[in-house]
Write a protein that holds these residues in place. Structure first.
Motif, PDB file in Angstrom:
ATOM      1  N   MET A   1       0.765  -1.355   0.044  1.00 42.05           N
ATOM      2  CA  MET A   1      -0.161   0.079  -0.008  1.00 42.05           C
ATOM      3  C   MET A   1       0.972   1.165   0.045  1.00 42.05           C
ATOM      4  O   MET A   1       1.739   1.348   0.694  1.00 42.05           O
ATOM      5  N   PRO A   2       0.712   1.998  -0.985  1.00 45.34           N
ATOM      6  CA  PRO A   2       1.420   3.595  -1.107  1.00 45.34           C
ATOM      7  C   PRO A   2       1.355   4.152   0.314  1.00 45.34           C
ATOM      8  O   PRO A   2       0.258   4.113   1.116  1.00 45.34           O
ATOM      9  N   PHE A   3       2.224   4.823   0.705  1.00 41.85           N
ATOM     10  CA  PHE A   3       2.481   5.539   1.898  1.00 41.85           C
ATOM     11  C   PHE A   3       1.381   6.480   2.278  1.00 41.85           C
ATOM     12  O   PHE A   3       0.746   6.745   3.376  1.00 41.85           O
ATOM     13  N   ASP A   4       0.952   7.448   1.154  1.00 42.97           N
ATOM     14  CA  ASP A   4       0.091   8.495   1.309  1.00 42.97           C
ATOM     15  C   ASP A   4      -1.501   7.608   1.535  1.00 42.97           C
ATOM     16  O   ASP A   4      -2.150   8.265   2.367  1.00 42.97           O
ATOM     17  N   THR A   5      -1.789   6.633   0.838  1.00 42.79           N
ATOM     18  CA  THR A   5      -3.031   5.873   1.083  1.00 42.79           C
ATOM     19  C   THR A   5      -2.637   5.406   2.445  1.00 42.79           C
ATOM     20  O   THR A   5      -3.895   5.339   3.223  1.00 42.79           O
ATOM     21  N   LEU A   6      -1.765   4.731   2.988  1.00 43.81           N
ATOM     22  CA  LEU A   6      -1.595   4.312   4.351  1.00 43.81           C
ATOM     23  C   LEU A   6      -2.098   5.564   5.515  1.00 43.81           C
ATOM     24  O   LEU A   6      -2.845   5.337   6.284  1.00 43.81           O
ATOM     25  N   VAL A   7      -1.520   6.707   5.018  1.00 48.18           N
ATOM     26  CA  VAL A   7      -1.730   7.852   5.831  1.00 48.18           C
ATOM     27  C   VAL A   7      -3.337   7.959   6.090  1.00 48.18           C
ATOM     28  O   VAL A   7      -3.893   8.378   7.002  1.00 48.18           O
ATOM     29  N   ALA A   8      -3.836   8.206   4.811  1.00 44.93           N
ATOM     30  CA  ALA A   8      -5.378   8.494   4.504  1.00 44.93           C
ATOM     31  C   ALA A   8      -6.212   7.256   5.265  1.00 44.93           C
ATOM     32  O   ALA A   8      -7.166   7.826   5.966  1.00 44.93           O
ATOM     33  N   THR A   9      -5.714   6.291   5.064  1.00 43.55           N
ATOM     34  CA  THR A   9      -6.411   5.114   5.993  1.00 43.55           C
ATOM     35  C   THR A   9      -6.294   5.260   7.375  1.00 43.55           C
ATOM     36  O   THR A   9      -7.414   5.196   8.029  1.00 43.55           O
ATOM     37  N   ALA A  10      -5.146   5.678   7.873  1.00 38.52           N
ATOM     38  CA  ALA A  10      -4.996   5.850   9.260  1.00 38.52           C
ATOM     39  C   ALA A  10      -5.829   6.815   9.663  1.00 38.52           C
ATOM     40  O   ALA A  10      -6.396   6.872  10.823  1.00 38.52           O
ATOM     41  N   ILE A  11      -5.822   8.116   9.121  1.00 37.26           N
ATOM     42  CA  ILE A  11      -6.504   9.313   9.235  1.00 37.26           C
ATOM     43  C   ILE A  11      -7.940   8.751   9.184  1.00 37.26           C
ATOM     44  O   ILE A  11      -9.014   9.264  10.493  1.00 37.26           O
ATOM     45  N   HIS A  12      -8.447   7.994   8.415  1.00 33.99           N
ATOM     46  CA  HIS A  12     -10.193   7.756   8.507  1.00 33.99           C
ATOM     47  C   HIS A  12     -10.330   6.926   9.673  1.00 33.99           C
ATOM     48  O   HIS A  12     -11.477   7.141  10.230  1.00 33.99           O
ATOM     49  N   ASP A  13      -9.636   6.033  10.117  1.00 35.23           N
ATOM     50  CA  ASP A  13      -9.633   5.242  11.194  1.00 35.23           C
ATOM     51  C   ASP A  13      -9.817   6.076  12.528  1.00 35.23           C
ATOM     52  O   ASP A  13     -10.556   5.807  13.224  1.00 35.23           O
ATOM     53  N   ALA A  14      -8.881   6.776  12.515  1.00 31.95           N
ATOM     54  CA  ALA A  14      -8.889   7.660  13.737  1.00 31.95           C
ATOM     55  C   ALA A  14     -10.220   8.699  13.903  1.00 31.95           C
ATOM     56  O   ALA A  14     -10.604   8.774  14.957  1.00 31.95           O
ATOM     57  N   LYS A  15     -10.532   9.060  12.796  1.00 29.72           N
ATOM     58  CA  LYS A  15     -11.773   9.961  12.838  1.00 29.72           C
ATOM     59  C   LYS A  15     -13.090   9.097  13.139  1.00 29.72           C
ATOM     60  O   LYS A  15     -13.638   9.353  14.113  1.00 29.72           O
ATOM     61  N   ASN A  16     -12.908   7.690  12.827  1.00 30.84           N
ATOM     62  CA  ASN A  16     -13.876   6.960  13.293  1.00 30.84           C
ATOM     63  C   ASN A  16     -14.140   6.572  14.721  1.00 30.84           C
ATOM     64  O   ASN A  16     -15.046   6.496  15.266  1.00 30.84           O
ATOM     65  N   SER A  17     -12.907   6.606  15.069  1.00 28.63           N
ATOM     66  CA  SER A  17     -12.595   6.120  16.587  1.00 28.63           C
ATOM     67  C   SER A  17     -12.997   7.319  17.451  1.00 28.63           C
ATOM     68  O   SER A  17     -13.610   7.331  18.326  1.00 28.63           O
ATOM     69  N   LEU A  18     -12.695   8.679  16.955  1.00 31.31           N
ATOM     70  CA  LEU A  18     -13.303   9.729  17.489  1.00 31.31           C
ATOM     71  C   LEU A  18     -14.682  10.073  17.487  1.00 31.31           C
ATOM     72  O   LEU A  18     -15.428  10.518  18.690  1.00 31.31           O
ATOM     73  N   ASN A  19     -15.290   9.514  16.624  1.00 35.80           N
ATOM     74  CA  ASN A  19     -16.788   9.841  16.601  1.00 35.80           C
ATOM     75  C   ASN A  19     -17.255   8.777  17.506  1.00 35.80           C
ATOM     76  O   ASN A  19     -18.273   9.142  18.177  1.00 35.80           O
ATOM     77  N   LEU A  20     -16.586   7.728  17.715  1.00 33.57           N
ATOM     78  CA  LEU A  20     -17.135   6.624  18.688  1.00 33.57           C
ATOM     79  C   LEU A  20     -16.943   7.238  19.989  1.00 33.57           C
ATOM     80  O   LEU A  20     -17.909   7.278  20.781  1.00 33.57           O
ATOM     81  N   LEU A  21     -15.656   7.859  20.335  1.00 33.84           N
ATOM     82  CA  LEU A  21     -15.480   8.325  21.533  1.00 33.84           C
ATOM     83  C   LEU A  21     -16.680   9.279  21.909  1.00 33.84           C
ATOM     84  O   LEU A  21     -17.054   9.549  23.172  1.00 33.84           O
ATOM     85  N   ASN A  22     -17.041  10.203  20.814  1.00 31.82           N
ATOM     86  CA  ASN A  22     -17.784  11.099  21.118  1.00 31.82           C
ATOM     87  C   ASN A  22     -19.163  10.828  21.426  1.00 31.82           C
ATOM     88  O   ASN A  22     -19.744  11.464  22.183  1.00 31.82           O
ATOM     89  N   ALA A  23     -19.359   9.708  20.725  1.00 31.85           N
ATOM     90  CA  ALA A  23     -20.819   8.991  21.196  1.00 31.85           C
ATOM     91  C   ALA A  23     -20.824   8.521  22.475  1.00 31.85           C
ATOM     92  O   ALA A  23     -21.918   8.699  23.418  1.00 31.85           O
ATOM     93  N   TRP A  24     -19.830   8.121  23.126  1.00 29.98           N
ATOM     94  CA  TRP A  24     -19.883   7.603  24.529  1.00 29.98           C
ATOM     95  C   TRP A  24     -19.763   8.852  25.495  1.00 29.98           C
ATOM     96  O   TRP A  24     -20.295   8.749  26.504  1.00 29.98           O
ATOM     97  N   LEU A  25     -18.958   9.960  25.234  1.00 29.62           N
ATOM     98  CA  LEU A  25     -18.972  11.158  25.861  1.00 29.62           C
ATOM     99  C   LEU A  25     -20.446  11.723  25.842  1.00 29.62           C
ATOM    100  O   LEU A  25     -20.853  12.165  26.725  1.00 29.62           O
ATOM    101  N   ASP A  26     -21.208  11.589  24.750  1.00 31.89           N
ATOM    102  CA  ASP A  26     -22.833  12.197  24.545  1.00 31.89           C
ATOM    103  C   ASP A  26     -23.456  11.309  25.839  1.00 31.89           C
ATOM    104  O   ASP A  26     -24.359  11.966  26.691  1.00 31.89           O
ATOM    105  N   GLU A  27     -23.325   9.994  25.717  1.00 25.90           N
ATOM    106  CA  GLU A  27     -23.970   9.019  26.885  1.00 25.90           C
ATOM    107  C   GLU A  27     -23.541   9.489  28.242  1.00 25.90           C
ATOM    108  O   GLU A  27     -24.388   9.507  28.984  1.00 25.90           O
ATOM    109  N   ALA A  28     -22.424   9.500  28.359  1.00 30.65           N
ATOM    110  CA  ALA A  28     -21.744   9.932  29.860  1.00 30.65           C
ATOM    111  C   ALA A  28     -22.393  11.323  30.280  1.00 30.65           C
ATOM    112  O   ALA A  28     -22.743  11.402  31.256  1.00 30.65           O
ATOM    113  N   GLU A  29     -22.307  12.512  29.219  1.00 31.38           N
ATOM    114  CA  GLU A  29     -23.033  13.495  29.516  1.00 31.38           C
ATOM    115  C   GLU A  29     -24.422  13.369  29.982  1.00 31.38           C
ATOM    116  O   GLU A  29     -25.019  14.312  30.879  1.00 31.38           O
ATOM    117  N   ARG A  30     -25.140  12.513  29.418  1.00 33.24           N
ATOM    118  CA  ARG A  30     -26.754  12.333  29.385  1.00 33.24           C
ATOM    119  C   ARG A  30     -26.929  11.873  30.939  1.00 33.24           C
ATOM    120  O   ARG A  30     -27.785  12.352  31.468  1.00 33.24           O
TER     121      ARG A  30
END
Length: 214
Positions: A1-30
């Motif tokens: 896998m080309p390095f720039d594609t690997l970086v893009a994939t890592a960013i995408h995965d990190a973004k999804n993880s942050l969205n999941l974290l935000n969902a848990w924070l929403d529930e915690a705040e509720r």
């Protein structure tokens, strides 16, 4: 896998993880509302938005960026924006004045609602961060045809280099990611007769950013 594609994939995965974290924070705040949880939720959402902007810029370099243009109900769009940018304790000293009567008068307009929302949320967050006491948001009709979204604050204003069309210097005025993303999204909005959107920056008792869509 080309390095720039690997970086893009890592960013995408990190973004999804942050969205999941935000969902848990929403529930915690509720379950147990508290200012620190609200701050953590806002920070997670902001970082996820920055990663999304980075991915959009990457897709543009690959020639695969496409906007999803659709009719947007402006009053609903503004209401969603208000809810997303509701001031937290971190910005309790700052008030936001919403001048959006034109939303009802105009009704609907065709643009990529998701991308434009990212631009405006980022601009509002920056304005809240730099303002002394006041942030303004205005929606108005462009005299030559189009929409004007304006975000202003009473802070120190934009650095001269940005007003001259340059990029932010990392570490001094931020990464410059938000402005680069905003300029791209503005330019990508175009009409069949060749009119393009644009971004305008100026200082008027503080910083003033205007996103103009054709």
């Amino acid at each position: 896998m080309p390095f720039d594609t690997l970086v893009a994939t890592a960013i995408h995965d990190a973004k999804n993880s942050l969205n999941l974290l935000n969902a848990w924070l929403d529930e915690a705040e509720r379950l147990c509302p508290s200012p620190p949880l609200a701050q953590a939720r806002g920070t997670a959402a902001q970082v996820a938005a920055q990663l999304t902007e980075l991915l959009v810029l990457y897709r543009e370099t690959q020639g695969v960026l496409r906007l999803s243009i659709d009719d947007q109900n402006l009053p609903d769009f503004i209401d969603d924006l208000r809810q997303e940018i509701a001031p937290t304790a971190r910005y309790a000293r700052v008030g936001i004045e919403w001048r959006v009567a034109a939303a009802e008068a105009i009704g609907t307009w065709a643009f990529d609602g998701w991308q434009v929302r990212l631009v405006l949320v980022d601009a509002l967050r920056n304005a809240l961060r730099h303002a002394t006491t006041h942030v303004g948001f205005e929606l108005s009709a462009e005299p030559s045809g189009g929409l004007r979204f304006t975000v202003s604050d009473d802070g120190p204003g934009f650095p001269p280099a940005l007003l001259a069309g340059g990029e932010a210097r990392p570490g001094e005025e931020g990464s410059g990611l938000g402005l680069r993303f905003a300029r791209l999204i503005a330019q990508k909005h175009a009409t069949p007769d060749g009119r393009h959107g644009r971004l305008e920056l100026n200082n008027d008792q503080g910083a003033r950013l205007t996103l103009i869509l054709p």
